[in-house]
Design a protein around this motif. Structure first.
Motif, short mmCIF file in Angstrom:
data_model
loop_
_atom_site.label_atom_id
_atom_site.label_comp_id
_atom_site.label_asym_id
_atom_site.label_seq_id
_atom_site.Cartn_x
_atom_site.Cartn_y
_atom_site.Cartn_z
N SER A 46 0.21 -1.50 0.14
CA SER A 46 -0.44 -0.06 0.06
C SER A 46 0.63 1.51 0.17
CB SER A 46 -0.55 -0.07 1.67
OG SER A 46 -1.69 -0.91 1.39
N LEU A 47 2.15 0.79 0.35
CA LEU A 47 3.27 2.59 0.08
C LEU A 47 3.67 2.26 -0.95
CD1 LEU A 47 3.60 1.47 4.07
CD2 LEU A 47 2.17 3.65 3.56
N ARG A 48 3.55 3.76 -0.97
CA ARG A 48 4.38 4.09 -2.00
C ARG A 48 6.26 4.30 -1.68
NH1 ARG A 48 0.58 7.44 -2.15
NH2 ARG A 48 2.13 9.33 -0.76
N GLU A 49 6.37 5.27 -0.49
CA GLU A 49 7.19 5.85 -0.62
C GLU A 49 8.03 4.89 1.39
OE1 GLU A 49 9.01 8.01 -2.25
OE2 GLU A 49 7.20 8.31 -3.54
N LYS A 50 7.41 5.02 1.83
CA LYS A 50 7.87 4.47 3.23
C LYS A 50 7.98 3.12 3.51
CE LYS A 50 8.19 8.62 5.22
NZ LYS A 50 7.26 9.25 4.27
N ARG A 51 8.41 2.38 4.82
CA ARG A 51 9.14 1.15 5.00
C ARG A 51 7.58 0.50 5.65
NH1 ARG A 51 14.43 0.90 8.09
NH2 ARG A 51 13.01 -2.02 8.08
N PRO A 52 6.84 -0.72 5.23
CA PRO A 52 5.79 -0.88 5.99
C PRO A 52 6.22 -0.76 7.49
CG PRO A 52 7.23 -2.88 5.44
CD PRO A 52 7.47 -1.33 4.37
N ILE A 53 4.82 -0.64 8.58
CA ILE A 53 4.56 -0.42 9.62
C ILE A 53 4.25 -1.84 10.43
CG2 ILE A 53 3.84 0.34 12.00
CD1 ILE A 53 3.65 3.55 9.98
N ILE A 54 4.64 -2.75 10.42
CA ILE A 54 4.76 -4.02 11.23
C ILE A 54 4.62 -4.14 13.06
CG2 ILE A 54 5.01 -6.69 11.59
CD1 ILE A 54 7.29 -5.65 8.65
N ILE A 55 3.57 -4.79 13.47
CA ILE A 55 3.14 -4.46 14.77
C ILE A 55 3.35 -5.90 15.56
CG2 ILE A 55 1.73 -1.97 14.84
CD1 ILE A 55 -0.84 -4.02 14.45
N GLY A 56 3.36 -6.40 14.97
CA GLY A 56 3.94 -7.88 14.97
C GLY A 56 3.80 -9.69 14.12
N ASN A 57 2.94 -10.29 14.50
CA ASN A 57 3.08 -11.02 13.34
C ASN A 57 2.41 -12.95 14.17
OD1 ASN A 57 5.08 -13.07 14.88
ND2 ASN A 57 6.60 -12.19 14.02
N VAL A 58 2.25 -13.16 13.14
CA VAL A 58 1.00 -14.72 14.32
C VAL A 58 2.12 -15.00 14.79
CG1 VAL A 58 -0.33 -14.63 12.10
CG2 VAL A 58 1.65 -16.35 12.08
N ARG A 59 3.60 -15.55 14.27
CA ARG A 59 4.23 -16.34 15.73
C ARG A 59 4.64 -15.22 17.24
NH1 ARG A 59 5.76 -16.04 10.80
NH2 ARG A 59 6.58 -14.67 11.02
N ASP A 60 4.73 -14.35 17.27
CA ASP A 60 5.00 -13.18 17.91
C ASP A 60 4.22 -12.91 19.15
OD1 ASP A 60 7.88 -14.80 18.05
OD2 ASP A 60 8.41 -13.54 16.88
N GLY A 61 2.50 -12.80 17.88
CA GLY A 61 1.47 -11.90 19.18
C GLY A 61 2.06 -10.00 18.52
N ILE A 62 0.97 -9.65 18.91
CA ILE A 62 1.79 -7.60 18.78
C ILE A 62 2.19 -7.31 19.39
CG2 ILE A 62 -0.51 -5.90 18.94
CD1 ILE A 62 -2.41 -7.60 17.85
N ASP A 63 2.93 -6.76 19.06
CA ASP A 63 4.18 -5.74 19.90
C ASP A 63 3.33 -4.41 20.56
OD1 ASP A 63 5.63 -3.63 21.03
OD2 ASP A 63 7.08 -3.25 19.64
N LYS A 64 2.67 -4.23 21.73
CA LYS A 64 1.86 -3.47 21.89
C LYS A 64 2.75 -1.82 21.94
CE LYS A 64 -1.95 -6.32 24.55
NZ LYS A 64 -1.90 -6.92 26.01
N ASN A 65 3.69 -1.85 22.29
CA ASN A 65 4.47 -0.43 22.29
C ASN A 65 4.44 0.54 20.74
OD1 ASN A 65 5.78 0.40 24.16
ND2 ASN A 65 7.11 -0.86 23.79
N LYS A 66 3.80 -0.47 19.75
CA LYS A 66 3.47 -0.20 18.28
C LYS A 66 2.72 0.62 17.98
CE LYS A 66 7.89 -1.35 16.62
NZ LYS A 66 8.39 -2.38 17.55
N LEU A 67 1.95 0.40 18.84
CA LEU A 67 0.22 0.55 18.52
C LEU A 67 0.26 2.17 19.34
CD1 LEU A 67 -2.18 -3.27 18.84
CD2 LEU A 67 -1.90 -1.77 17.00
N ARG A 68 1.37 2.00 20.37
CA ARG A 68 0.53 3.47 21.14
C ARG A 68 0.90 4.57 20.32
NH1 ARG A 68 2.61 2.28 27.10
NH2 ARG A 68 3.49 4.20 27.24
N PRO A 69 1.37 4.91 19.56
CA PRO A 69 1.38 6.41 18.83
C PRO A 69 -0.35 6.03 17.98
CG PRO A 69 3.33 5.14 18.01
CD PRO A 69 2.17 4.28 19.11
N PHE A 70 -0.99 5.48 17.39
CA PHE A 70 -2.00 5.40 16.73
C PHE A 70 -2.94 5.56 17.68
CE2 PHE A 70 1.18 3.06 14.24
CZ PHE A 70 0.78 3.12 12.79
#
Lengths: 410, 310
Positions: A298-322
């Motif tokens: 979906s992104l033209r210019e930026k790197r994806p924002i990955i907040i976790g994965n199905v193995r390690d789960g969600i990194d809640k820190n990455k959700l804080r800005p949102f």
């Protein structure tokens, strides 16, 4: 009056709007079409979700019930074109139902499967079988952009050779879709080249029997000088057509909302517009995103924002800005002071992609002139309509049954 | 508004904060760049902090540095008599008496050296403890860190009762403050690196030298500069852990945004805040202390994100 005994058809706020968790499976990044305005710049035929990944995502999400306290869930399937993966989707939905039941999950009685499709495969046996099996829990929107010339301007088949529009391939499935989902709404996207066809397109969609047209301008910086004036002219024509034709009683067009175009209180109306971060998306690699718009394709210019994965789960820190985003913090001064700010939307993903640094805290303003044009036409629409209702003695009743507005923007 | 300029004199200049120095080859800032940096600091009225490597600088550097009022931040190995701040990595060296010392340590090591901290507090004028593994702090560490701080607070309490006034960033800063007092990187503070380019802070230079925010020729240009200011940090602007470093580099590591702290930084700072509250209460039970400073109120959260979320 319409069948709800209201003089207006209102936009559907969506099933369990505001209380449902929206979880999106990006089942494929492939699509039969190559729409010119599509924000998915990295579509491809390779990244198809495997069953193992889908199952791992479900197991993680349902296994962490406390992290998903929302009363309801919308399981959303997106592509590319999601119905290209109908067999996988069918398997996912079966597994979701059995697992929600087995786990006595609080979503078991409160879930929806949601699709936004290009409609091309809608009539196929596999899709139809799926619809019959899950009909009471389904929301399906077919995207048709309006008249043939408007639709085929952007929504063309993928591949080399001369451009081929997809209008005929979609419109043939509209009657079946409306028969199965009579309240079905469609989503129309406007970019610069589409402006001359807005009025005719909305009226055309109404004539096809589609009562709800959710329409919005793209957030990307695609606009040319004078587009705002042309846009305003089209909306004025549409306003006249809706009022003179009496369409306002049974049809809705999201361009017109009583609540847009007002200043916003800096304290009381400081909430973020976009739901990124409150939603969750998972792709074929098993990565989680705050919204599909933050995946690489979906992104033209930026790197994806990955907040976790199905193995390690969600990194809640990455959700804080949102989850701490508010309107003022991300808006430039011109937006904070804007006298017609209400209803001016933004897409957090586009904000991020267009920002000077990798941040979701810089609001893109490419849509500014288009919003102001919409506000002017909107004012005209309501002034004309209210006057008409007053003259016909229906205004008071309308005030009693004032509809809730709903802007569907993505 | 910029008030401070940190000048890294060499690629191997000591770290005095959370970041690690990942360069091992000596590379002094050029004399021309140092001269231009000093000139800019004078023009902009910036306070300069020189950060030293662990070897003696050439004489012409020393002379040039002395052309401006400044502070010297030096590694303890340099044995610099006039240092304003002496940095030790770990617990093998004893900071010199009478000065300001920075100790960089992991949390686990810190918890084992409470006695050293108490001992050194009696000899130095100020001790800054920098915990280098904030990112790996878990909720399971809360109790141990809280106990450590409270025990340390009891020792500081005794020192105050005996007429001393030791300063420890983790416990006494919050008592002295009336508002947020954070690192200021990118807002009040800028870093000049040995390559002649500006960075938000030394950590940004070591993480990615390509991520400069200007150079000596073209000046400083920080994109999205507002995001380094407190007003643009939704969590921090309503927080009262005023002593918190609010490290924008850690923020970006943990949350991908410079204006949003991770849970680890917030919880640690609030444990310190609460221990400061206990210390302040205890000292005030024995007499008048900082009468112009307000009470530190009791709160029921350790992470302001939980307050916003609820």
């Amino acid at each position: 009056m319409n069948e709800d005994n209201k003089p207006f058809k209102e936009n559907d706020p969506g099933w369990q709007g505001g209380v449902a968790k929206n979880i999106t499976f990006i089942v494929t990044k492939d699509c039969q079409l190559a729409c010119k305005y599509c924000y998915l710049v990295g579509k491809n035929e390779k990244e198809r979700m495997s069953w193992e990944t889908a199952k791992a995502a479900i197991d993680y999400i349902l296994g962490h019930e406390a992290d998903f306290p929302e009363a309801s869930v919308v399981w959303d399937f997106i592509g590319g074109e999601p119905f290209l993966e109908i067999e996988l989707i069918d398997k996912i939905c079966d597994y979701l139902k059995t697992e929600m039941f087995r786990l006595r999950h609080h979503w078991f009685d409160s879930y929806r499967f949601s699709f936004s499709t290009n409609g091309i495969n809608y009539h196929t046996d596999k899709v139809q079988d799926f619809i019959k099996k899950n009909h009471t829990h389904l929301s399906i929107g077919i995207t048709i952009d309006g008249t043939r010339r408007k639709h085929d301007l952007n929504r063309i088949w993928k591949g080399d050779g001369p451009e081929r529009g997809s209008y005929d391939d979609v419109v043939r499935n509209i009657p079946l879709w409306l028969e199965q989902f009579p309240g079905g709404g469609t989503k129309v996207t406007i970019s610069s080249a589409d402006i001359p066809y807005i009025c005719e397109s909305v009226l055309h969609l109404y004539s096809l029997g589609i009562h709800e047209v959710n329409i919005n301008c793209v957030f990307e910086d695609v606009w040319s000088e004078g587009d705002d004036k042309r846009f305003e002219d089209q909306l004025m024509q549409l306003a006249d057509a809706i009022i003179d034709g009496g369409y306002y009683q049974d049809y809705a067009c999201s361009f017109f909302s009583e609540h847009i175009g007002k200043p916003l209180d800096p304290e009381l109306e400081n909430q973020n517009w976009c739901g990124a971060g409150k939603m969750l998306s998972v792709d074929a690699a098993g990565n989680f995103y705050p919204c599909t718009r933050f995946a690489a394709y979906s992104l033209r210019e930026k790197r994806p924002i990955i907040i976790g994965n199905v193995r390690d789960g969600i990194d809640k820190n990455k959700l804080r800005p949102f989850l701490t985003l508010d309107r003022l913090t991300q808006s430039p001064r011109e937006c904070i002071d804007c006298e017609v700010a209400s209803g001016c939307a933004w897409c957090q993903g586009e904000n991020y992609d267009a920002a000077a640094t990798p941040t979701v805290y810089q609001r893109a303003t490419a849509i500014c002139l288009m919003h102001k044009a919409r506000v002017r036409a909107n004012n005209y629409y309501w002034n004309r309509l209210f006057r008409k209702l007053e003259l016909e003695g229906e205004r008071e009743q309308w005030e009693k049954n004032k509809p809730e507005s709903n802007d569907v923007i993505c | 508004m910029l008030q401070y300029m940190i000048i890294l004199l060499d690629d191997t200049s000591t770290s005095f904060c959370h970041y690690e120095v990942n360069k091992t080859e000596r590379h002094l800032i050029s004399l021309d760049d140092l001269r231009a940096g000093i000139r800019l600091a004078m023009i902009e009225n910036l306070n300069v902090q020189m950060v030293y490597p662990d070897y003696e600088l050439p004489q012409e550097y020393k002379e040039l540095i002395n052309t401006i009022d400044h502070s010297d931040i030096v590694p303890i190995a340099l044995n610099h008599n006039d240092a304003d701040v002496v940095v030790t990595d770990g617990w093998n060296s004893t900071p010199p008496a009478g000065g300001v010392a920075v100790i960089r340590t992991t949390l686990a090591e810190l918890l084992q050296h409470g006695e050293d901290v108490s001992k050194w507090l009696a000899t130095v004028t100020r001790l800054n403890i920098v915990i280098t593994d904030v990112a790996s702090f878990t909720d399971d560490d809360q109790k141990a860190y809280s106990n450590f701080l409270n025990l340390l607070g009891e020792n500081i309490d005794k020192l105050y009762v005996n007429g001393a006034s030791p300063q420890l960033n983790l416990l006494t800063d919050r008592m002295m403050l009336s508002a947020m007092n954070n690192c200021g990187a990118g807002d009040t503070c800028i870093t000049l690196a040995p390559n002649g380019k500006f960075y938000v802070c030394p950590a940004f230079y070591y993480e990615n030298p390509d991520e400069s925010v200007g150079d000596l020729e073209n000046g400083i240009n920080i994109p999205n500069k507002q995001l380094y200011k407190l007003d643009y940090a939704p969590l921090c602007r309503q927080c009262d852990a005023w002593h918190c470093k609010r490290c924008v580099w850690l923020n970006r590591q943990l949350t991908l945004e410079v204006n949003t702290p991770g849970r680890e930084q917030c919880v640690m700072s609030h444990l310190e805040r609460n221990a400061s509250r206990q210390l302040l209460t205890s000292i005030r039970q024995k007499g008048t202390f900082l009468p112009d400073k307000p009470e530190i109120t009791e709160i029921d959260y350790l992470d302001p994100f939980d307050k916003i979320k609820n």
